[in-house]
Scaffold this motif. Sequence first.
Motif, mmCIF file in Angstrom:
data_model
loop_
_atom_site.group_PDB
_atom_site.id
_atom_site.type_symbol
_atom_site.label_atom_id
_atom_site.label_comp_id
_atom_site.label_asym_id
_atom_site.label_seq_id
_atom_site.Cartn_x
_atom_site.Cartn_y
_atom_site.Cartn_z
ATOM 1 N N GLN A 72 0.828 -1.204 0.000
ATOM 2 C CA GLN A 72 0.000 0.000 0.000
ATOM 3 C C GLN A 72 0.864 1.258 0.000
ATOM 4 O OE1 GLN A 72 -2.722 0.260 3.268
ATOM 5 N NE2 GLN A 72 -3.602 2.207 2.612
ATOM 6 N N ASN A 73 1.885 1.285 0.867
ATOM 7 C CA ASN A 73 2.764 2.442 0.925
ATOM 8 C C ASN A 73 3.629 2.565 -0.322
ATOM 9 O OD1 ASN A 73 1.840 3.324 3.386
ATOM 10 N ND2 ASN A 73 3.368 2.199 4.564
ATOM 11 N N ASP A 74 3.951 1.424 -0.941
ATOM 12 C CA ASP A 74 4.739 1.466 -2.165
ATOM 13 C C ASP A 74 3.952 2.154 -3.274
ATOM 14 O OD1 ASP A 74 7.179 0.642 -3.600
ATOM 15 O OD2 ASP A 74 5.759 -0.485 -4.816
ATOM 16 N N PHE A 75 2.626 1.930 -3.299
ATOM 17 C CA PHE A 75 1.796 2.613 -4.279
ATOM 18 C C PHE A 75 1.765 4.116 -4.005
ATOM 19 C CE2 PHE A 75 -2.359 4.394 -5.451
ATOM 20 C CZ PHE A 75 -2.342 4.159 -6.811
ATOM 21 N N LYS A 76 1.637 4.506 -2.725
ATOM 22 C CA LYS A 76 1.668 5.923 -2.375
ATOM 23 C C LYS A 76 3.012 6.531 -2.751
ATOM 24 C CE LYS A 76 0.691 5.636 1.984
ATOM 25 N NZ LYS A 76 0.394 6.062 3.375
ATOM 26 N N TRP A 77 4.094 5.782 -2.505
ATOM 27 C CA TRP A 77 5.431 6.275 -2.813
ATOM 28 C C TRP A 77 5.569 6.517 -4.313
ATOM 29 C CZ3 TRP A 77 9.425 4.830 -5.878
ATOM 30 C CH2 TRP A 77 10.667 5.429 -5.619
ATOM 31 N N LYS A 78 5.087 5.575 -5.142
ATOM 32 C CA LYS A 78 5.161 5.740 -6.596
ATOM 33 C C LYS A 78 4.359 6.958 -7.048
ATOM 34 C CE LYS A 78 6.081 1.070 -8.282
ATOM 35 N NZ LYS A 78 5.651 0.024 -9.231
ATOM 36 N N ALA A 79 3.166 7.147 -6.459
ATOM 37 C CA ALA A 79 2.328 8.285 -6.837
ATOM 38 C C ALA A 79 3.005 9.604 -6.485
ATOM 39 C CB ALA A 79 0.968 8.188 -6.145
ATOM 40 N N PHE A 80 3.602 9.678 -5.281
ATOM 41 C CA PHE A 80 4.290 10.898 -4.874
ATOM 42 C C PHE A 80 5.512 11.166 -5.749
ATOM 43 C CE2 PHE A 80 2.598 10.187 -0.330
ATOM 44 C CZ PHE A 80 1.440 10.875 -0.638
ATOM 45 N N PHE A 81 6.270 10.110 -6.050
ATOM 46 C CA PHE A 81 7.467 10.281 -6.859
ATOM 47 C C PHE A 81 7.095 10.720 -8.280
ATOM 48 C CE2 PHE A 81 10.947 8.770 -9.578
ATOM 49 C CZ PHE A 81 12.033 9.364 -8.934
ATOM 50 N N TYR A 82 6.053 10.102 -8.828
ATOM 51 C CA TYR A 82 5.589 10.465 -10.170
ATOM 52 C C TYR A 82 5.131 11.919 -10.201
ATOM 53 C CZ TYR A 82 2.408 10.621 -14.197
ATOM 54 O OH TYR A 82 1.757 10.970 -15.353
ATOM 55 N N LEU A 83 4.357 12.332 -9.188
ATOM 56 C CA LEU A 83 3.871 13.709 -9.134
ATOM 57 C C LEU A 83 5.027 14.693 -8.958
ATOM 58 C CD1 LEU A 83 1.358 15.494 -9.153
ATOM 59 C CD2 LEU A 83 1.193 15.182 -6.676
ATOM 60 N N ASN A 84 6.034 14.305 -8.183
ATOM 61 C CA ASN A 84 7.196 15.161 -7.988
ATOM 62 C C ASN A 84 7.935 15.403 -9.298
ATOM 63 O OD1 ASN A 84 10.420 15.128 -7.340
ATOM 64 N ND2 ASN A 84 9.297 16.277 -5.781
#
Length: 306
Positions: A72-84
Amino acid sequence: MLSLNPAFLFQAVTGISANSFLMFSYIFTIFLDHRLKLTDLITFHLALNHIVMLLTALLLLSLHLFESLDSQNDFKWKAFFYLNRVMRGLSISTTCLLSMLQAITISPSTSWLARFKQKFTSYMMHIFVFSWSLSLCCRTYLLFYAVASSSVNETNMPVLGKYCSLSPINSIIRGMFLTLIFSSDVFFVGIMLLSSAYMVILLSRHQRLCQVLHSTSLYARISPERRATQTILLLMSFFVFIYWVNLTIFSLSALSWRNNSIILGVQKFVVNVYATVSPLVLISSHKKISNILQYMQWKCHQFLKS
């Protein structure tokens, strides 16, 4: 080993605060003037990009330091990194738009560039949509192939950042996306350099004209257009300098697939310098915002006296 996390935290908080103040100042001036200049709209968009960029960088740091990376956190991490990364791309294109608009604004009415002012204004929303679409599409591969460094054990994976690596990916796909990103960055930076050179030529011509006419009062008084142009030129020069410094650091880190924490830590700090410094430059050079600051300072002084 000395950690750069406190320095990055100070940088992010400073940048978010400065960009937020810049945004609210433009909102306040809109309520006073009841109109929005195109330059203000682009600067507002740039400040919003930088706020999201710095916020996602802080969220990535908190996920890496304080949370275990499960699915779950890995998905959040990918979303944040992509948005960054999307915000980084928008920062380049928006800065390029700002330089183009200023170059068109100060162009003589008889020049060929001045003819594009009306078209540039009319298609601004289309330009924004194109910039967002380009930045979003160029970095879609990160949603599928980017992984947190702490969630993998492989040490031979390409490094994208201090806490990010690239999972195995077809070389053709990776080359296609990287070429697309690099080409768009080179295009926008090239437009910045051309528009900056054009503005420097116009300013130097204006200076020589003032000296020929011996108009010391005209030369001593800096017009709003000249002040704005000097500010944009300062931002362009600083952005290009930071961009090439970051590119040099990235090239050094790419010489080895292994995660060099010192180089990548410095890169993480450098890549956010422009997002932190640019609002401070814009605030200090904007006359109306300076008046707002002076008014707030006067009100605080009156409150303390009472």
